[in-house]
Design a protein around this motif. Structure first.
Motif, mmCIF file in Angstrom:
data_model
loop_
_atom_site.group_PDB
_atom_site.id
_atom_site.type_symbol
_atom_site.label_atom_id
_atom_site.label_comp_id
_atom_site.label_asym_id
_atom_site.label_seq_id
_atom_site.Cartn_x
_atom_site.Cartn_y
_atom_site.Cartn_z
ATOM 1 N N ARG A 160 -31.903 43.213 -4.867
ATOM 2 C CA ARG A 160 -30.681 43.076 -5.673
ATOM 3 C C ARG A 160 -29.684 44.198 -5.416
ATOM 4 O O ARG A 160 -28.661 44.272 -6.078
ATOM 5 C CB ARG A 160 -31.058 43.033 -7.161
ATOM 6 C CG ARG A 160 -31.762 41.743 -7.533
ATOM 7 C CD ARG A 160 -32.537 41.869 -8.828
ATOM 8 N NE ARG A 160 -33.159 40.595 -9.195
ATOM 9 C CZ ARG A 160 -34.266 40.135 -8.636
ATOM 10 N NH1 ARG A 160 -34.869 40.854 -7.692
ATOM 11 N NH2 ARG A 160 -34.773 38.971 -8.991
ATOM 12 N N ARG A 161 -30.016 45.067 -4.489
ATOM 13 C CA ARG A 161 -29.149 46.176 -4.090
ATOM 14 C C ARG A 161 -28.723 46.994 -5.306
ATOM 15 O O ARG A 161 -27.556 47.300 -5.509
ATOM 16 C CB ARG A 161 -27.928 45.645 -3.332
ATOM 17 C CG ARG A 161 -28.285 44.850 -2.093
ATOM 18 C CD ARG A 161 -27.060 44.393 -1.342
ATOM 19 N NE ARG A 161 -26.312 45.530 -0.819
ATOM 20 C CZ ARG A 161 -25.136 45.420 -0.207
ATOM 21 N NH1 ARG A 161 -24.576 44.228 -0.068
ATOM 22 N NH2 ARG A 161 -24.516 46.500 0.244
ATOM 23 N N LEU A 162 -29.698 47.365 -6.107
ATOM 24 C CA LEU A 162 -29.451 48.169 -7.300
ATOM 25 C C LEU A 162 -29.565 49.646 -6.976
ATOM 26 O O LEU A 162 -30.235 50.044 -6.027
ATOM 27 C CB LEU A 162 -30.451 47.807 -8.407
ATOM 28 C CG LEU A 162 -30.441 46.354 -8.884
ATOM 29 C CD1 LEU A 162 -31.559 46.120 -9.889
ATOM 30 C CD2 LEU A 162 -29.098 45.998 -9.505
ATOM 31 N N CYS A 163 -28.912 50.450 -7.776
ATOM 32 C CA CYS A 163 -29.044 51.901 -7.687
ATOM 33 C C CYS A 163 -29.801 52.358 -8.928
ATOM 34 O O CYS A 163 -29.216 52.551 -9.994
ATOM 35 C CB CYS A 163 -27.670 52.568 -7.612
ATOM 36 S SG CYS A 163 -27.753 54.359 -7.426
ATOM 37 N N ALA A 164 -31.119 52.461 -8.817
ATOM 38 C CA ALA A 164 -31.979 52.783 -9.957
ATOM 39 C C ALA A 164 -32.825 54.001 -9.622
ATOM 40 O O ALA A 164 -33.578 53.996 -8.659
ATOM 41 C CB ALA A 164 -32.872 51.589 -10.291
ATOM 42 N N HIS A 165 -32.711 55.033 -10.411
ATOM 43 C CA HIS A 165 -33.467 56.266 -10.213
ATOM 44 C C HIS A 165 -33.283 57.149 -11.427
ATOM 45 O O HIS A 165 -32.311 56.972 -12.182
ATOM 46 C CB HIS A 165 -32.976 56.999 -8.953
ATOM 47 C CG HIS A 165 -31.529 57.402 -9.024
ATOM 48 N ND1 HIS A 165 -31.078 58.564 -9.635
ATOM 49 C CD2 HIS A 165 -30.407 56.771 -8.592
ATOM 50 C CE1 HIS A 165 -29.756 58.640 -9.546
ATOM 51 N NE2 HIS A 165 -29.317 57.552 -8.916
ATOM 52 N N PRO A 166 -34.174 58.108 -11.657
ATOM 53 C CA PRO A 166 -35.497 58.276 -11.048
ATOM 54 C C PRO A 166 -36.493 57.305 -11.681
ATOM 55 O O PRO A 166 -36.125 56.497 -12.539
ATOM 56 C CB PRO A 166 -35.835 59.731 -11.407
ATOM 57 C CG PRO A 166 -35.171 59.934 -12.729
ATOM 58 C CD PRO A 166 -33.883 59.149 -12.666
ATOM 59 N N PHE A 167 -37.754 57.394 -11.270
ATOM 60 C CA PHE A 167 -38.777 56.509 -11.811
ATOM 61 C C PHE A 167 -39.564 57.237 -12.905
ATOM 62 O O PHE A 167 -40.049 58.339 -12.700
ATOM 63 C CB PHE A 167 -39.725 56.046 -10.709
ATOM 64 C CG PHE A 167 -39.110 55.034 -9.787
ATOM 65 C CD1 PHE A 167 -39.073 53.694 -10.139
ATOM 66 C CD2 PHE A 167 -38.566 55.418 -8.577
ATOM 67 C CE1 PHE A 167 -38.493 52.748 -9.305
ATOM 68 C CE2 PHE A 167 -37.984 54.486 -7.727
ATOM 69 C CZ PHE A 167 -37.947 53.152 -8.089
ATOM 70 N N LEU A 168 -39.665 56.574 -14.050
ATOM 71 C CA LEU A 168 -40.404 57.123 -15.184
ATOM 72 C C LEU A 168 -41.656 56.303 -15.424
ATOM 73 O O LEU A 168 -41.619 55.065 -15.370
ATOM 74 C CB LEU A 168 -39.551 57.117 -16.457
ATOM 75 C CG LEU A 168 -38.513 58.223 -16.650
ATOM 76 C CD1 LEU A 168 -37.367 58.098 -15.649
ATOM 77 C CD2 LEU A 168 -37.968 58.204 -18.074
ATOM 78 N N GLU A 169 -42.746 56.985 -15.698
ATOM 79 C CA GLU A 169 -43.992 56.352 -16.105
ATOM 80 C C GLU A 169 -44.346 56.880 -17.495
ATOM 81 O O GLU A 169 -44.461 58.086 -17.688
ATOM 82 C CB GLU A 169 -45.130 56.664 -15.129
ATOM 83 C CG GLU A 169 -44.861 56.220 -13.703
ATOM 84 C CD GLU A 169 -45.958 56.679 -12.748
ATOM 85 O OE1 GLU A 169 -46.978 57.222 -13.226
ATOM 86 O OE2 GLU A 169 -45.793 56.520 -11.522
ATOM 87 N N ILE A 170 -44.521 55.981 -18.443
ATOM 88 C CA ILE A 170 -44.844 56.359 -19.813
ATOM 89 C C ILE A 170 -46.199 55.762 -20.162
ATOM 90 O O ILE A 170 -46.380 54.539 -20.144
ATOM 91 C CB ILE A 170 -43.758 55.873 -20.792
ATOM 92 C CG1 ILE A 170 -42.410 56.492 -20.408
ATOM 93 C CG2 ILE A 170 -44.128 56.224 -22.224
ATOM 94 C CD1 ILE A 170 -41.236 55.925 -21.183
#
Length: 307
Positions: A160-170
Motif C-alpha cells: 500500500r506504499r505506506l510510511c509507517a514507523h517505528p514498530f511497537l510491540e506491546i
C-alpha cells in the motif's frame, strides 16, 4: 522389537505430540489480520532503557523490566530494519507501560524504575496506525510472533506504499499487540535516538565520496531505514503531513535524506512573494521604481538558490 526400543519410540512420539501441541497453542497456525485503523493503545507513559545493538539481545531488558513491574504491560520500540541496518547499529527501547490515557503513573513504581536506571517518556494517542495482534500464551509466542507477524506487516505496508514507523510491540496478558504509527512518527522516538542519529550521520559523511553542501547537517532520516524524525514534539503534527507521504523503496541502504525539503517551501514562498511585489510596484511606480528594485529581486533569487 525389544521392549526398550518400543519405549523409546513411544516417548519420541509423545514428545513430538507435546511439542506440536505447544507450538499450535503458542500461535503457530493462528490467523494474522493486518489492518489500518485506530491504535490498540491511547496515550501512554512508560519506563524504558534504550540500547543500540542486535534485536536478539532485547530479551534481557524485557526480563529486567518484568522483574520491577511483573504485572505491567511491557513494550518494545524498534527503530531500524535489521535487513538494511547492521545489527550493531539497530536501535530499540524496551520497558514497561506505567499508565495509559489520562491515568496517572504510580509514584512508588515510577521511582523504582528510575532507581534502576530506566528513563520515562510518553507517546501520544494517534488516529491511524498499521496494527495487528498475536496470541501471548507461552514462552514460544514471542518467537513465533516475530517470525510470522513482521513478514505480514512489511508486505502490507509495501503493497500500500505506506510510511509507517517505528514498530511497537506491546505485551499484555494473553496478547501481543503490534502497531506502527502513520502520523506523528517523530513523537515515537525516544530522546536517545538523536545523539545516535547524529553520530551515524557523521560516520556516513566521513565515508562519502560526494560532497553535498549542507545536505546532512540537518538531516532527520534514520540511517538505512529511511525514517524521518520530526524536529520537535510540539510541531510534530505539522510534520506528520510530510511523514505520511508514501515512499517507494529503491532497494538502497543509504538514502539518509539528501533532499532539498526542509526550507524549500518557505524559500519558494519568498520568491513568489518577492516576484508579486516587484510586479505590483512596477505597475504603481513605473520604470524608475523598477530600476530601484532590481537588487531586491536579485537577492530573492540568491535565497531561493537560483543565482
Amino acid at each position: 522389537m525389544p521392549d526398550w526400543v518400543s519405549l523409546c519410540v513411544l516417548i519420541s512420539l509423545l514428545s513430538l505430540l507435546i511439542v506440536a501441541g505447544l507450538l499450535l497453542y503458542s500461535g503457530l497456525l493462528c490467523d494474522i489480520t493486518v489492518q489500518t485503523g485506530c491504535p490498540p493503545v491511547k496515550k501512554i507513559t512508560f519506563a524504558y532503557k534504550f540500547k543500540e545493538g542486535s534485536y536478539k539481545d532485547c530479551g534481557q531488558l524485557f526480563k529486567e523490566s518484568h522483574c520491577i513491574g511483573p504485572g505491567l504491560p511491557h513494550i518494545g520500540v524498534f527503530y531500524d530494519d535489521p535487513r538494511k541496518v547492521p545489527g550493531a547499529q539497530c536501535r530499540y527501547a524496551v520497558g514497561s507501560i506505567l499508565s495509559e490515557g489520562e491515568n496517572e503513573a504510580d509514584g512508588e513504581l515510577l521511582k523504582r524504575y528510575e532507581t534502576s536506571g530506566f528513563n520515562v517518556f510518553s507517546f501520544p494517542e494517534v488516529t491511524h496506525v498499521v496494527t495487528t495482534s498475536f496470541p501471548n500464551r507461552t514462552f514460544l509466542s514471542m518467537l513465533l510472533a516475530v517470525l510470522r507477524v513482521y513478514p505480514r506487516l512489511n508486505h502490507y505496508i509495501k503493497e500500500r506504499r505506506l510510511c509507517a514507523h517505528p514498530f511497537l510491540e506491546i505485551y499484555r496478558k494473553g496478547q501481543i499487540q503490534f502497531m506502527a504509527p502513520l502520523a506523528r512518527q517523530g513523537d515515537f522516538y525516544v530522546p536517545e535516538v538523536r545523539p545516535v542519529e547524529r553520530r551515524l550521520s557523521e560516520q556516513d559523511e566521513s565515508h562519502s565520496d560526494t560532497d553535498v553542501s549542507g545536505a546532512d547537517s540537518n538531516s532527520e532520516y534514520s540511517s538505512g531505514s529511511g525514517v524521518l524524525l520530526s524536529d520537535s514534539r510540539e510541531t510534530s503534527l505539522a510534520a506528520s503531513s510530510v511523514h505520511s507521504v508514501p515512499v517507494q523503496d529503491k532497494g538502497k541502504r543509504n538514502y539518509r535524506g539528501r533532499s532539498s525539503g526542509g526550507s524549500s517551501f518557505k524559500e519558494l514562498d519568498w520568491e513568489q512573494t518577492g516576484g508579486r511585489q516587484d510586479e505590483r510596484d512596477e505597475q504603481l511606480h513605473g520604470d524608475n521604481q523598477k530600476s530601484l528594485e532590481a537588487p531586491t529581486q536579485e537577492w530573492w533569487g540568491v535565497v531561493g538558490g537560483e543565482e
